[in-house]
Structures are given as C-alpha cells and as structure tokens.
Design an enzyme around this catalytic site. Structure first.
Site, short mmCIF file in Angstrom:
data_model
loop_
_atom_site.label_atom_id
_atom_site.label_comp_id
_atom_site.label_asym_id
_atom_site.label_seq_id
_atom_site.Cartn_x
_atom_site.Cartn_y
_atom_site.Cartn_z
N GLU A 72 -0.07 1.50 6.30
CA GLU A 72 -0.35 2.93 6.39
C GLU A 72 -1.61 3.22 7.21
OE1 GLU A 72 1.11 2.31 2.03
OE2 GLU A 72 0.21 1.13 3.64
N CYS A 109 -4.73 3.38 0.02
CA CYS A 109 -3.91 4.11 0.98
C CYS A 109 -3.49 5.47 0.45
CB CYS A 109 -2.69 3.28 1.36
SG CYS A 109 -3.10 1.81 2.33
#
Length: 202
Positions: A72, A109
């Site tokens: 990510e 994330c």
C-alpha cells in the site's frame, strides 16, 4: 498475516460480488504472485480511480530491507510522485480512490490510508496479527479521530486464494529473514475454515 483464522471485520455479501470488484482483485492477486516470485511476503494491491488503475504495487520489504515498504505504501508513493494524479494540493489526495489489496491492511497502512482520505478498501483475507481494519484494531472506522474521516473496509474477495498464496510463502525458506528457520518438514495445508464458522473470534 492470516493463514485461515477468523476476524470480526465485515465481509462482502453475494450482492457485492460484482464483476468489477472481482476484476480489480484479480489484478491485486497478480501483484501478490509477483511478490511471491520475488521472495517477498505475497501481498499485492491496486488503487483505482474513475474506473482506471492509477497505481499497483507489491511488498518490497525484503528487497529494500525496510519494514515500511508494504504494498500500500509503495503504491501511495507512486501516486504522490505523479503530479498528473495529484495535480492540486489537498489534505486528502485519495478521496476519489479505491484500494483493492489481497490482505487486510496492517495498522500502519490502515492509518496512512485514513490520513490520505481513501474512499474505500476491499481486501482478500483478514490479517489476524496486524490487521488495522478490524481484526486487531479498527483504525479505518472503529477508532474516532478529530480530523481524518473514517472509511469502509470490506473483506472476503478471493479470500481462499489470498490465504493460499501466503501459505505457499510461509512453507518456503526465507533466506532474507534475520534468523531463517528450517522449514524442510512443513507441508502446505489446503483446508481453510469458513469465516462464518467462527464469528466474532480471531
């Protein structure tokens, strides 16, 4: 990372099983397979905006010797580096962007996605050790924040495939690990318990 245990995060219903979502998740799975080939924990993702992929990435933590180089964050860096994708300065550059990722985003994330104003997240399997979208902490929406808006995260897309690619990695010798463990006697497990059979537990 999940190898088959349960979480209390929401999962998609049959009505959500649209060809569009499945198409995007297939692309994310391809990135996870690429990570596996490269000797990385096999997590892949794509970011979609206005029906087009604006970034795709996979884990690169082993390659770069950097624990923050999750799929990510790799993709977010790619988006922010391209001024055609972020032409205006805005506190939430991902407000019109949807993430498809093979594993539930970790707490790090999930927090970054919230700070960037992600529109929505779809993921494959739950992350029962580090999950930031409900498996461990509900960073995406469960935790209140005075500034950053919550976002919806829905799991279960290609869940079994996401679990199996993780299992394929974890039975191999990870020569990049600080203290590699011998896995010569490990066998690939193929049984995957249903999420619905253990509701509310991890």
């Amino acid at each position: 990372m999940s190898t088959g245990s349960q979480s209390n995060t929401p999962t998609y219903s049959e009505a959500d099983k649209t060809p569009e979502h499945l198409e995007w998740m297939r692309k994310a799975m391809s990135m996870a397979e690429e990570a596996l080939t490269a000797g990385e924990v096999p997590v892949g993702c794509i970011f979609v905006r206005n029906g087009k992929v604006v970034a795709q990435a996979r884990n690169r933590t082993n390659e770069l010797r950097n624990a923050t180089r999750h799929a990510e964050l790799e993709a977010i860096d790619e988006i922010l580096a391209d001024k055609t994708l972020t032409p205006a300065v805005t506190p939430y550059p991902l407000a019109e962007t949807t993430l498809y990722v093979t594993v539930e985003p970790c707490i790090m994330c999930a927090s970054a996605l919230r700070q960037m104003g992600i529109k929505e997240v779809f993921y494959g399997c739950e992350n029962d050790r580090f999950g930031g979208c409900g498996s461990v902490l509900g960073v995406n929406s469960g935790l209140p924040h005075p500034k950053h808006p919550a976002y919806r995260a829905t799991g279960g897309y290609f869940r079994e495939e996401a679990i199996m690619v993780l299992r394929r990695f974890y039975i191999t010798e990870n020569t990049n690990a600080p203290a590699p463990k011998s896995k010569t006697n490990r066998r690939l497990k193929t049984d995957i318990p249903s999420r619905s059979s253990h509701l509310g537990g991890t």
